[in-house]
Every structure is written in structure tokens, then in C-alpha cells.
Design an enzyme around this catalytic site. Structure first.
Site, PDB file in Angstrom:
ATOM      1  N   THR A 273      -2.051   3.139  -2.734  1.00 23.22           N
ATOM      2  CA  THR A 273      -1.914   4.588  -2.650  1.00 23.22           C
ATOM      3  C   THR A 273      -1.028   5.090  -3.783  1.00 23.22           C
ATOM      4  OG1 THR A 273      -2.133   4.485  -0.246  1.00 23.22           O
ATOM      5  CG2 THR A 273      -1.228   6.516  -1.173  1.00 23.22           C
TER       6      THR A 273
ATOM      7  N   PHE B 225       1.640   0.458  -3.064  1.00 30.02           N
ATOM      8  CA  PHE B 225       1.986   1.804  -3.510  1.00 30.02           C
ATOM      9  C   PHE B 225       2.062   1.796  -5.033  1.00 30.02           C
ATOM     10  CE2 PHE B 225       3.240   1.557   0.863  1.00 30.02           C
ATOM     11  CZ  PHE B 225       2.707   2.742   1.363  1.00 30.02           C
ATOM     12  N   LYS B 226       1.222   2.656  -5.626  1.00 28.72           N
ATOM     13  CA  LYS B 226       1.015   2.661  -7.074  1.00 28.72           C
ATOM     14  C   LYS B 226       2.029   3.584  -7.739  1.00 28.72           C
ATOM     15  CE  LYS B 226      -2.870   2.896 -10.313  1.00 28.72           C
ATOM     16  NZ  LYS B 226      -4.319   3.200 -10.426  1.00 28.72           N
ATOM     17  N   ILE B 227       2.876   3.000  -8.583  1.00 21.06           N
ATOM     18  CA  ILE B 227       4.039   3.681  -9.150  1.00 21.06           C
ATOM     19  C   ILE B 227       4.012   3.558 -10.676  1.00 21.06           C
ATOM     20  CG2 ILE B 227       6.573   3.658  -9.246  1.00 21.06           C
ATOM     21  CD1 ILE B 227       6.495   2.358  -6.428  1.00 21.06           C
TER      22      ILE B 227
END
Length: 396
Positions: free
Chosen positions: A156, A192-194
């Protein structure tokens, strides 16, 4: 510790149970809204130049062959291709939400409409907070639907406007995790895409220490990759084609110039160096090569953990037949064994901090990171604008 985007305990739905709705993105961008990963395990790994039928005994395809070395991730949002390229993992992002909002009959539109009907968001007086709440709910609702369709992990996207705010990133991830918990999606199914700013890398380190899995993107330099590996990021994503494109049109980046002087493609060289660093020094991170433009790129990276490839490349691989008696075999280019024999300089082995990372990032990584952030931010703003136009949704 080894980590895969695949969730091994889950089973994959049969093709007959998969939706037939179509959600299609026209651009061939390597940062498409949704990446699907599929697994194949085939023993035959020889290439073919012939035109014999794949139904013949002993024959396989190039796609089968390369899939024995790396997980191949189709760069697409085409659900009609489920049977061709069965997905096992996905990414949900602002880009995906834009696609959903442009196609009212998509299977995910209800997930967005339900987000807009959420009373905890609609009751907020502050328009900015309300919009942010709607977007978070929409991302999670769509992510929850994807988690039912794929057996692997759903990555996400975290709002790129938080890219330089470590604690803001962490708070956002915690908020998203709570929303996922509310719909019974467990944390082991999530990434979680950062963005790989220093603040994003530090957020990754802190989140990973909590057992929350992170996916660092917009990596365009060895310094970023090494810092991300030291932070313990679960997945590190490098954009091969974008580095190459920059090198074709610019000069003055020491890392790129050094690769060119060695006769190497700078994008492929960056992936290779990052992979060798990760494996030589025992970091848990998995490496993803994105913006792979052609079959030669893919062949040059065999052995890297994940390769995101365009559909045209995958289709070519699938249509190319391999046979046991061909002239050459596919070669694994990257392996932990070969990585163990390589050496790195003292500067490359530094314990990265904000100052050293900033000093080591050349103009290519600085410019490409900024461009990537701008693109994500623009997409996020467009999503908010569209949601504001359709809120409240009809019949709710």
C-alpha cells in the site's frame, strides 16, 4: 531473515473464480498502480530459436525458464490477463484509485464508494482531513479486495507528501494498519510503499523494528540502496530504465559515469551492485528491479529477487519456446555465491546517516527522486479532487 512478497500459507484462487472485469492503464509506466507477481517452477531452463510447438514433450517457454531464477512481476492492471499471468501479489496506490474512478463499472468501484460513505470520514469538518480520510479508506478497501484475490502480500502506497516527515510516515502506516485490521487483513499480508528519502528510510527502520514490513521505492543510487538495506527494508525497488534514460540525456553523475567507463549499463549495474551488497553482508532485504524495458534487461538480471516486466516482454517470453537440446542455457547473473566474492570500498561500507546519504547521492538520484515524488503527489491530489467531486456518493 528471508522475506517474500508471496504469502506461502495462502492458496491461489482458480481461474474460474477470478473476476472478468477489466481495469486497464494505457501508459506503460514502470510505476503502474498495480503490480502482480506470479510463481512458476519448471526444471527446463534452455533457450530456443526454433518454432516448435510448446505441446511437444520436453518443451517449455522462455517465461518458464527465467521464472526459475527470479520472481517475474507483470507491470499491468489488466484483469483479463489473470489466466495468462496468474497474480500472487499486488500494489494499491493513488494511480490505481485514478483508474478505478475513471471506470465506474470496475469491480473495485464499490470499495471506493463505501469509503466515501464512511461516517468517521464524512463527519470531519476540516476538508483536508476529510479528503485524507477518504483516500486512506479507499486505499484500504481496495487493498482488502485485492487481498481476497491474491494469495501474496498487498503493498500500500504511503502519501508521497509525507516523504520528508519520518513521524508522519509512521503515523500514516499505523493508521492504515488499523484500517486493515478493521477489515480483518492481517499485517503479515501487508507491505507499505515508502519513498527512499532519508526520512523514508528512517521510517522504514523504525517500522521494521515493530515488525511492520516496508517497501522502499524511488531508489536510484547505491547509497540509497545500501541505506535501505541497513534499515532492514523488506523490499527495495530500483528503476533500471529510468537510470538509463537519465544517463542518455545527462552527464556529471559520478556513479553513472563510473559504470559507463566500465562498459556497463548504469541501471543494470546499480541493481547488480545493490544485490551483491545485500547478499554479501547478510541483509534481509529483497531486491526488486523495476522499469525493465526488454528481454535483454531481464536476462541480465536473472537471479535478482523480483523483476517487474512490461506485458510485451512477458508475452514475447511466453511465446518463445525452449527445448533441451538448444545451443545455450540461461545463466543466473546474480547469486549469493558470486556476491560473496566481491569487495566494497570503505566509503561504500559506511554506516549511512542523513549527511552521508545526502553527500553520496549524485544528480541522477536527486533529480529522479524529486521527479518520482512530484508524480506521486500529483496523482494523490487528483484522487482527492475526484473524490471531492463525487462525495457524497449516490444512494448512500
Amino acid at each position: 531473515m528471508s522475506l517474500s512478497l508471496q504469502s506461502p500459507s495462502s492458496s491461489f484462487p482458480s481461474s474460474s473464480s477470478l473476476p472478468k472485469s477489466r481495469l486497464r492503464f494505457a501508459n506503460g509506466s514502470s510505476c503502474s498502480a498495480l503490480h502482480f507477481k506470479f510463481n512458476r517452477s519448471f526444471p527446463i531452463i534452455r533457450a530456443s530459436s526454433g518454432f516448435s510447438s510448446s505441446l511437444d514433450i520436453g518443451l517449455s517457454t522462455e517465461l518458464d525458464a527465467v521464472s526459475t531464477f527470479s520472481e517475474i512481476v507483470p507491470d499491468t492492471v489488466i484483469f483479463d490477463d489473470f489466466e495468462k499471468f496468474p497474480p500472487t501479489a499486488a500494489t494499491v496506490s493513488s494511480s490505481l484509485l485514478l483508474g478505478i474512478l475513471s471506470l465506474p463499472d470496475t469491480i473495485f468501484r464499490n470499495a471506493v464508494d463505501m469509503a466515501l460513505a464512511d461516517s468517521s470520514c464524512s463527519g470531519l469538518d476540516n476538508p483536508e482531513l476529510r479528503s485524507s480520510c477518504f483516500v486512506n479508506k479507499a486505499l484500504v478497501n481496495v487493498g482488502g479486495d485485492l487481498a481476497k484475490l491474491v494469495p501474496g502480500r498487498v503493498s500500500t502506497e504511503v502519501d508521497a507528501r509525507l516523504a520528508y516527515d519520518t513521524h508522519g510516515i509512521i503515523r500514516r502506516v499505523h493508521d492504515l494498519l488499523k484500517l486493515y485490521d478493521d477489515i480483518d487483513v492481517p499485517p503479515e499480508r501487508l507491505l507499505f510503499k515508502i519513498p527512499s528519502t532519508w526520512q523514508g528510510i528512517e521510517a522504514s527502520r523504525l517500522l521494521e523494528s515493530e515488525g511492520i514490513q516496508t517497501h522502499l521505492t524511488f531508489v536510484y543510487s547505491f547509497a540509497q540502496a545500501a541505506a535501505a538495506a541497513q534499515a532492514g527494508a523488506s523490499v527495495i525497488q530500483i528503476f533500471v530504465g529510468r537510470v538509463r534514460d537519465w544517463a542518455r540525456n545527462h552527464s556529471g553523475d559520478p556513479e553513472i559515469e563510473a559504470a559507463i567507463q566500465r562498459g556497463e549499463d548504469p541501471g543494470l549495474a546499480l541493481v547488480t551492485k545493490a544485490y551483491n551488497y545485500i547478499h554479501k553482508y547478510g541483509h534481509k532485504s529483497k531486491l526488486m528491479a523495476a522499469a525493465v524495458r526488454n528481454k535483454q534487461d531481464l536476462f541480465s538480471l536473472l537471479g535478482v529477487d523480483y523483476i517487474i516486466a512490461p506485458l510485451k516482454v512477458l508475452q514475447s517470453l511466453k511465446e518463445s519456446i525452449t527445448a533441451p537440446d538448444e545451443k545455450y542455457s540461461y545463466v543466473r547473473r546474480l547469486s549469493p555465491q558470486s556476491a560473496a566474492n566481491l569487495n566494497f570500498t570503505a566509503e561504500e561500507l559506511t554506516k549511512w546517516d542523513q549527511l552521508s546519504l545526502s553527500s553520496a547521492m549524485g544528480p541522477a538520484s536527486v533529480e529522479l527522486l524529486a521527479a518520482g515524488l512530484d508524480g506521486y503527489i500529483n496523482q494523490a491530489k487528483r484522487v482527492e479532487e475526484l473524490l471531492d467531486k463525487i462525495w457524497p456518493p449516490p444512494n448512500v
